[in-house]
Enzyme design. Structure first.
Site, mmCIF file in Angstrom:
data_model
loop_
_atom_site.group_PDB
_atom_site.id
_atom_site.type_symbol
_atom_site.label_atom_id
_atom_site.label_comp_id
_atom_site.label_asym_id
_atom_site.label_seq_id
_atom_site.Cartn_x
_atom_site.Cartn_y
_atom_site.Cartn_z
ATOM 1 N N ASN A 151 0.808 -1.222 0.000
ATOM 2 C CA ASN A 151 0.000 0.000 0.000
ATOM 3 C C ASN A 151 0.839 1.269 0.000
ATOM 4 O O ASN A 151 0.352 2.332 -0.375
ATOM 5 C CB ASN A 151 -0.938 0.001 1.206
ATOM 6 C CG ASN A 151 -0.254 -0.365 2.500
ATOM 7 O OD1 ASN A 151 0.310 -1.452 2.621
ATOM 8 N ND2 ASN A 151 -0.273 0.532 3.464
ATOM 9 N N GLN A 179 -4.920 -3.972 -1.801
ATOM 10 C CA GLN A 179 -4.499 -2.987 -2.811
ATOM 11 C C GLN A 179 -4.550 -3.551 -4.231
ATOM 12 O O GLN A 179 -4.392 -2.807 -5.195
ATOM 13 C CB GLN A 179 -3.076 -2.498 -2.519
ATOM 14 C CG GLN A 179 -2.963 -1.627 -1.284
ATOM 15 C CD GLN A 179 -3.623 -0.255 -1.456
ATOM 16 O OE1 GLN A 179 -3.768 0.245 -2.575
ATOM 17 N NE2 GLN A 179 -4.027 0.346 -0.348
ATOM 18 N N SER A 199 -11.045 -5.387 0.325
ATOM 19 C CA SER A 199 -11.835 -4.329 0.943
ATOM 20 C C SER A 199 -12.536 -3.499 -0.129
ATOM 21 O O SER A 199 -11.905 -3.047 -1.079
ATOM 22 C CB SER A 199 -10.904 -3.444 1.772
ATOM 23 O OG SER A 199 -11.591 -2.288 2.208
ATOM 24 N N CYS A 325 0.778 6.331 9.181
ATOM 25 C CA CYS A 325 -0.347 7.250 9.001
ATOM 26 C C CYS A 325 -1.305 7.266 10.169
ATOM 27 O O CYS A 325 -1.453 8.269 10.862
ATOM 28 C CB CYS A 325 -1.076 6.906 7.707
ATOM 29 S SG CYS A 325 -1.302 5.143 7.433
#
Ligand SMILES: *Cc1c(COP(=O)(O)O)cnc(C)c1O
Length: 392
Positions: A151, A179, A199, A325
């Protein structure tokens, strides 16, 4: 100000068509698909239809797809239940060192439960070496989990080779393909994948929905308890609108994949080319060709990624940095450290992730802003000043 969204690895925009497909299941066809009465029929058929669409695209069978709340749940389920299932045989699990936090932290949780984790090193491009994987396998290894595409740096791992090794040794093989699904071609049979996480919101579907592919014959114990939904494997009232949206989104992504890929590679490579040509002390992270079509991750020497992100943001350009993040920590990402970047270089990294809705004009504008932002930041950097002085 016009916003430019270059953060498609964090999430994607839904298409109107996808929302339209979902709408009837909120206020018209809202019945619980598990109910016996006739109103349950249409929502049930819609969920079956999504399952069929998704399975076909991955070369799986409908009863091998289990709907979940997203990539994180699918990863937790695969890793925890996969490890526990065979714990009598052994308690050794192999992952790569550059997995998403949903795998990294779940592996740490398993360690506390008494499992032993081997974290495979990757090379400078972020690739796992199948030979190293082979030598990491022990008699008590019961599970291997290697992501399909990273990712942060976009590197695509040799999943078919890893699947072959796992199969030869009779070891369960999971891949976090969050991804990859909807972005690159996947064939779970050809790649010998036992378990695969995906996802919805990473390929144009709604947030909070995903699935786990579980190969027929694998009896992964349930992870969420409380009902007979999903063949008794994943309890909880079926999220009909989201599942319908995810199915629609994957259908759209798969049918446009070839064209989107060509377009994204054109945008991405233009960005890479311009940055490399026009911005000194920049380094592309990740494999140059074995990479996601929409990913370009660069490290820029003598600057902080956060400062750069802020300047880009002030100009309406939304990107990500190479810092962890969601954790709010200031440590550089384990992925950038994993490919061997020193801390100070890893700190100056910016990830651009594109969608087919982005344009060449946006790319050119972003590079112009990036260039002037970097000049500005570097002109204020004592490190840069020192460097210039010492290299006069
Ligand atoms: C986004 C992402 C996840 C988490 O998926 P969610 O659906 O947001 O929980 C897991 N793995 C990778 C590689 C991701 O990019």
């Amino acid at each position: 100000m016009e916003q430019i969204f270059f953060d498609n690895a964090s999430t994607t925009r839904m298409k109107q068509e996808t929302l339209d497909a979902m709408m009837p299941y909120f206020i018209e066809k809202y019945a619980n698909p598990s109910s016996i009465h006739s109103m349950a029929k249409e929502p049930r058929a819609a969920v079956d239809n999504a399952r069929a669409t998704i399975s076909k695209i991955l070369n799986a069978e409908p009863n091998e797809i289990y709907f979940t709340s997203g990539g994180t749940e699918s990863d937790n389920w695969a890793l925890i239940s996969g490890a526990r299932m065979n714990s009598k045989k052994g308690k050794h699990v192999i992952i790569s060192s550059i997995e998403h936090h949903a795998i990294i932290e779940t592996a740490e949780y398993l360690e506390k439960e008494g499992f032993e984790i081997t974290r495979l090193k990757v090379d400078k491009d972020g690739l796992v070496d199948p030979g190293e994987l082979r030598s990491a396998i022990r008699p008590d290894t019961t599970l291997i989990s290697v992501m399909m595409a990273n990712n942060e740096i976009g590197t695509i791992e040799p999943i078919a080779e890893i699947g072959k090794i796992a199969k030869e040794d009779g070891i369960l093989f999971h891949t976090d393909a969050v991804q990859a699904v909807g972005h690159i071609p996947i064939d779970v049979r050809e790649m010998n994948i036992d378990l695969l996480s995906a996802s919805g919101h990473k390929f144009g579907g709604p947030k909070g929905v995903g699935f786990l592919f579980m190969r027929k014959g694998i009896k992964l114990p349930p992870f969420i308890h409380g009902g007979a939904q999903e063949n008794g494997k994943r309890a909880g009232t079926t999220n009909v609108p989201s599942i319908v949206g995810m199915g629609k989104a994957l259908e759209i992504s798969a049918s446009n994949m070839k064209r989107n890929t060509e377009y994204l590679i054109k945008l991405r490579d233009h960005y890479i080319k311009r940055v490399e040509k026009e911005i000194p002390f920049s380094k592309l992270n990740g494999h140059r060709t074995k990479r996601l079509p929409g990913n370009a991750n660069f490290s820029f020497k003598f600057v902080e990624g956060e400062s750069l992100l802020m300047l880009l943001n002030m100009n309406g350009i939304c990107v990500s940095t190479g810092s962890a993040c969601a954790s709010g920590s200031l440590d550089p990402s384990h992925v950038l450290l994993g490919i061997g970047l020193p801390h100070e270089i890893a700190h100056g990294s910016v990830r651009v992730t594109l969608s087919e809705e982005n344009t060449m004009e946006e790319i050119d504008h972003a590079v112009d802003v990036l260039k002037s932002s970097l000049e500005r930041l570097r002109s204020m950097s004592p490190l840069y000043e020192d460097y210039l002085k010492n290299n006069e």
